[in-house]
Each structure stands twice: as C-alpha cells, then as structure tokens.
Design an enzyme around this catalytic site. Structure first.
Site, mmCIF file in Angstrom:
data_model
loop_
_atom_site.group_PDB
_atom_site.id
_atom_site.type_symbol
_atom_site.label_atom_id
_atom_site.label_comp_id
_atom_site.label_asym_id
_atom_site.label_seq_id
_atom_site.Cartn_x
_atom_site.Cartn_y
_atom_site.Cartn_z
ATOM 1 N N LEU A 146 26.201 -37.506 17.439
ATOM 2 C CA LEU A 146 25.934 -38.857 16.930
ATOM 3 C C LEU A 146 24.791 -38.839 15.922
ATOM 4 O O LEU A 146 24.012 -37.879 15.862
ATOM 5 C CB LEU A 146 25.603 -39.764 18.125
ATOM 6 C CG LEU A 146 26.778 -39.910 19.119
ATOM 7 C CD1 LEU A 146 26.304 -40.381 20.479
ATOM 8 C CD2 LEU A 146 27.837 -40.848 18.547
ATOM 9 N N PRO A 147 24.647 -39.926 15.136
ATOM 10 C CA PRO A 147 23.663 -39.896 14.048
ATOM 11 C C PRO A 147 22.201 -39.761 14.501
ATOM 12 O O PRO A 147 21.460 -38.956 13.932
ATOM 13 C CB PRO A 147 23.881 -41.231 13.334
ATOM 14 C CG PRO A 147 25.278 -41.645 13.681
ATOM 15 C CD PRO A 147 25.536 -41.101 15.050
ATOM 16 N N THR A 207 21.185 -34.312 16.290
ATOM 17 C CA THR A 207 19.773 -34.009 16.027
ATOM 18 C C THR A 207 18.983 -35.296 16.265
ATOM 19 O O THR A 207 19.140 -36.270 15.521
ATOM 20 C CB THR A 207 19.577 -33.553 14.567
ATOM 21 O OG1 THR A 207 20.388 -32.407 14.336
ATOM 22 C CG2 THR A 207 18.118 -33.219 14.292
ATOM 23 N N LYS A 247 15.313 -36.574 7.227
ATOM 24 C CA LYS A 247 15.449 -36.990 8.628
ATOM 25 C C LYS A 247 14.789 -35.954 9.546
ATOM 26 O O LYS A 247 13.987 -36.297 10.419
ATOM 27 C CB LYS A 247 16.936 -37.129 8.996
ATOM 28 C CG LYS A 247 17.151 -37.388 10.472
ATOM 29 C CD LYS A 247 18.616 -37.272 10.915
ATOM 30 C CE LYS A 247 18.673 -37.303 12.447
ATOM 31 N NZ LYS A 247 20.007 -37.134 12.994
ATOM 32 N N LYS A 271 14.935 -26.819 16.772
ATOM 33 C CA LYS A 271 15.632 -27.222 15.535
ATOM 34 C C LYS A 271 14.647 -27.769 14.498
ATOM 35 O O LYS A 271 14.693 -27.386 13.329
ATOM 36 C CB LYS A 271 16.683 -28.282 15.913
ATOM 37 C CG LYS A 271 17.156 -29.169 14.817
ATOM 38 C CD LYS A 271 18.461 -28.737 14.244
ATOM 39 C CE LYS A 271 18.777 -29.590 13.016
ATOM 40 N NZ LYS A 271 19.909 -29.176 12.279
HETATM 41 P P1 NAD Z 1 28.201 -38.676 10.566
HETATM 42 O O1 NAD Z 1 27.490 -39.927 10.209
HETATM 43 O O2 NAD Z 1 29.192 -38.080 9.606
HETATM 44 O O3 NAD Z 1 28.997 -38.886 11.956
HETATM 45 C C1 NAD Z 1 28.514 -39.624 13.039
HETATM 46 C C2 NAD Z 1 29.722 -40.218 13.771
HETATM 47 O O4 NAD Z 1 29.266 -40.894 14.940
HETATM 48 C C3 NAD Z 1 30.476 -41.250 12.926
HETATM 49 O O5 NAD Z 1 31.860 -40.912 12.881
HETATM 50 C C4 NAD Z 1 30.236 -42.569 13.662
HETATM 51 O O6 NAD Z 1 31.323 -43.480 13.571
HETATM 52 C C5 NAD Z 1 30.050 -42.065 15.091
HETATM 53 N N1 NAD Z 1 29.347 -43.005 15.965
HETATM 54 C C6 NAD Z 1 28.188 -43.690 15.738
HETATM 55 N N2 NAD Z 1 27.880 -44.456 16.797
HETATM 56 C C7 NAD Z 1 28.866 -44.242 17.724
HETATM 57 C C8 NAD Z 1 29.123 -44.758 19.028
HETATM 58 N N3 NAD Z 1 28.303 -45.656 19.609
HETATM 59 N N4 NAD Z 1 30.217 -44.334 19.677
HETATM 60 C C9 NAD Z 1 31.061 -43.434 19.097
HETATM 61 N N5 NAD Z 1 30.884 -42.922 17.864
HETATM 62 C C10 NAD Z 1 29.801 -43.329 17.183
HETATM 63 O O7 NAD Z 1 27.071 -37.620 10.949
HETATM 64 P P2 NAD Z 1 27.188 -36.012 10.933
HETATM 65 O O8 NAD Z 1 26.900 -35.486 9.570
HETATM 66 O O9 NAD Z 1 28.448 -35.621 11.644
HETATM 67 O O10 NAD Z 1 25.910 -35.640 11.831
HETATM 68 C C11 NAD Z 1 25.908 -35.815 13.248
HETATM 69 C C12 NAD Z 1 24.618 -35.245 13.786
HETATM 70 O O11 NAD Z 1 24.515 -33.862 13.442
HETATM 71 C C13 NAD Z 1 23.352 -35.917 13.221
HETATM 72 O O12 NAD Z 1 22.421 -36.060 14.262
HETATM 73 C C14 NAD Z 1 22.886 -34.957 12.140
HETATM 74 O O13 NAD Z 1 21.491 -35.024 11.924
HETATM 75 C C15 NAD Z 1 23.283 -33.620 12.760
HETATM 76 N N6 NAD Z 1 23.516 -32.534 11.784
HETATM 77 C C16 NAD Z 1 24.224 -32.767 10.642
HETATM 78 C C17 NAD Z 1 24.431 -31.715 9.741
HETATM 79 C C18 NAD Z 1 25.235 -31.928 8.470
HETATM 80 O O14 NAD Z 1 25.204 -31.050 7.598
HETATM 81 N N7 NAD Z 1 25.953 -33.049 8.317
HETATM 82 C C19 NAD Z 1 23.923 -30.428 10.018
HETATM 83 C C20 NAD Z 1 23.235 -30.213 11.207
HETATM 84 C C21 NAD Z 1 23.036 -31.290 12.089
#
Ligand code: NAD
Length: 300
Positions: A65-66, A96, A246, A171
């Site tokens: 999740l975000p 994260t 972030k 991390k």
């Molecule tokens: P994203 O915004 O693409 O995806 C998040 C998903 O969570 C979305 O599909 C959203 O609809 C869903 N969501 C939000 N609230 C929800 C709820 N209450 N119930 C169900 N679903 C819900 O984000 P991402 O890029 O996939 O990143 C996710 C996590 O991974 C973050 O914490 C980010 O910091 C971490 N991260 C991302 C990357 C990257 O390169 N994108 C790399 C390492 C870590």
C-alpha cells in the site's frame, strides 16, 4: 502451495501478485481500483469484495500500500483484515511506511498471537516484474521462517533485519545512503566536467579509485556515459524523485524518534525536495545532477 490474499495491486503489488500466481499459489486479490483487480483476475486470481473477505481463511496475507495511514486502515480499521483473519494466518506488509506505524500495527496483530513481518522491498517496478526484489524483514524468527518461501516467489535477496519495524529501518537507511552517494557522485562529476574533464573518463578513474560506489558502477548520472542508465534515457525512471523524497522523509522521521544525527541525509532530502518542487518529481532520482548546474553535456 499456499492460499494468499494480496491487497494493493499498484505498480509494485500488481506484478508481485502475478509472480505468486506463476509460482502456483492460490491468490485472492483486493484493491480499490477495479482495473488493477481485473489485471490479476485475467491472470488467474480470484477477487474479493472487501479486505476482510480477502483475508478470511487464507494461509498468508500480503499488503503493498502507499503509506502508513493506508496500512493502519487496512489492518486495524473497523472492517480491516484483523476483523476476519485466522490466528494461523501469516501477515506480510511490503509497503514502505514509517517504522513507528509498522511497530504499532505489528503490536496490535501480535496481541492476537498472529505472526506478522514488515517486509519492505528494494528494487523498482522492473524488479517486481522480474521477481528479483530484495526484501528487508522485521519480525520474529518464526515469522521470518514462514515468510521466506513466500517471499522467494517475488524476490531473490531476503534479509531478516531484526524485530518489528527493523525492515522499515533498514530500507530507509539504505535509501538515505543511496541519496547521499548519488548527490556526491553528481557533484564530483560536475566539478570534473566544469574543469574540462570528460565525464566517461572521470567515471572510469573514480571507478578504479576510492570514490567507487554503486551509482558509478551501474547508474551513472551523466547522460551518455552508461547506455542502460536512466540518465541516457531522458531520466525516465528508474526510481522516481517523488519516491526518493518519500523515503528521505521517512528516514528523517526515524532519526527524530531516536535523536540520531543525520546531517548528510537531511541535506540530501532538502536537495531532492527542491528538485521535486521544480517539477521533476516524476524523473529518475539521478536527475538531481541537473540541480547542480547546466546540462552536463554542455561545455563549462
Ligand atoms: P501505487 O500507488 O502504484 O499502488 C498502491 C495501490 O494500493 C493502488 O492500486 C491503490 O488503489 C491501492 N490501495 C490504496 N488504498 C487501498 C485500500 N484501502 N485497500 C486496497 N487497496 C488500496 O504504489 P506502488 O508504486 O505500487 O508502491 C507501493 C508501495 O511500495 C509504497 O509504499 C512505495 O513506497 C513502495 N515502493 C515502491 C517502489 C516503486 O518503484 N514504485 C519501489 C520500492 C517500494
């Protein structure tokens, strides 16, 4: 093979859930976005109407999740997964988030004698799709032993950093160091080029000298020096400035909690936030080189 609920199917969670399916697990998904759910049901997953429905009666729940508030809501909210999950289910949060929120959620889960790990990842969308993420885990030895075979379907390096929250701390420490290395590398290359050196030659010299570091090895920030680096592809990510901001914010929150001195991390965060507010949030984090002066390819 396990029955797994996967919640949060965004840029990272979508391909991670797809890799669990490929490994033969039975996967039930939930996301607020119908499109994200459809991509996974098309690939063979079942879908659930709500978090609590997805989490009921499975061996493992993975959340991606975000931010901390979403994780607290999904785990501890009125209709959150703790309201339906079996005591034998293993809970893995790969989002994260700040270590304090991770510890708060883990304490509520463990009070019900349920195993939980924070398991944030290193590696971006490409590593999520390739199944080559690194997982940094925080929780009990027992939870780690249970988590490892599941995480192995989504990643290749799986570390047990310590108790609850330790994965999140590992991390942010890594990403804070990465930001400092990137800014320092950009600064050194900028200085060399301003003094008439060729960026590729200076990179070669520093790679064979004591300035050697990961950014020079695989992620050179000067356009044209390394064909595979985001710098040679208009700074398309890669790893976005928004996400680095972030993670540096989380690193600073963590430092405040323990009164740790992080002067280089604080400066790197300031530089990245300035770069972000100049409209570069969606660029790769190596584009911080542009904050230090004119295009690196222009003569000094
Ligand atoms: P994203 O915004 O693409 O995806 C998040 C998903 O969570 C979305 O599909 C959203 O609809 C869903 N969501 C939000 N609230 C929800 C709820 N209450 N119930 C169900 N679903 C819900 O984000 P991402 O890029 O996939 O990143 C996710 C996590 O991974 C973050 O914490 C980010 O910091 C971490 N991260 C991302 C990357 C990257 O390169 N994108 C790399 C390492 C870590």
């Amino acid at each position: 093979m396990s029955s797994i609920a996967f919640i949060g199917l965004g840029n990272m969670g979508g391909p991670m859930a797809a890799n669990l399916l490929k490994a033969g697990h039975k996967v039930t998904v939930f996301d607020l976005s119908a499109d994200a759910v459809k991509r996974l049901t098309d690939a063979g997953a079942s879908s659930a109407a709500a978090v609590a429905d997805a989490a009921k009666d499975v061996d493992v729940v993975v959340t991606m999740l975000p931010a901390g508030r979403h994780v607290e809501n999904v785990y501890l909210g009125d209709k959150g997964l703790l309201s339906s999950v079996k005591p034998t289910t293993l809970l893995l949060d790969s989002s994260t988030i700040d270590a304090a929120a991770a510890r708060k959620v883990a304490a509520a889960v463990e009070a019900k004698n349920i195993d939980m790990m924070d398991a944030p990842v290193s590696g971006g969308v490409a590593a999520a799709a390739a199944g080559t993420l690194a997982f940094m885990c925080g929780g009990s030895k027992q939870a780690f032993a249970r988590a490892k075979p599941i995480l192995a379907s989504m990643g290749k390096n799986i570390f047990h950093a310590g108790g609850s929250g330790a994965g999140q701390v590992a991390k942010v420490c890594n990403n804070m160091l990465l930001s400092v290395l990137m800014v320092g590398t950009c600064e050194a290359l900028r200085l060399g080029v301003d003094n008439g050196l060729d960026a590729a030659k200076l990179s070669e010299i520093m790679l064979a000298s004591s300035g050697r570091n990961w950014t020079l090895e695989v992620y050179n920030p000067c356009p044209g020096v390394m064909a595979t680096a985001p710098a040679s592809n208009d700074f398309n990510p890669g790893f976005m400035v928004d996400l680095m901001c972030k993670d540096l914010g989380l690193a600073m929150d963590t430092a405040v909690l323990t009164q740790s001195s992080t002067p280089m991390g604080a400066l790197a965060r300031s530089l990245y936030v300035a770069h972000q507010s100049n409209g570069h949030g969606q660029k790769d984090f190596s584009s911080i080189i542009e904050l230090l002066g004119k295009s690196i390819n222009e003569p000094a």
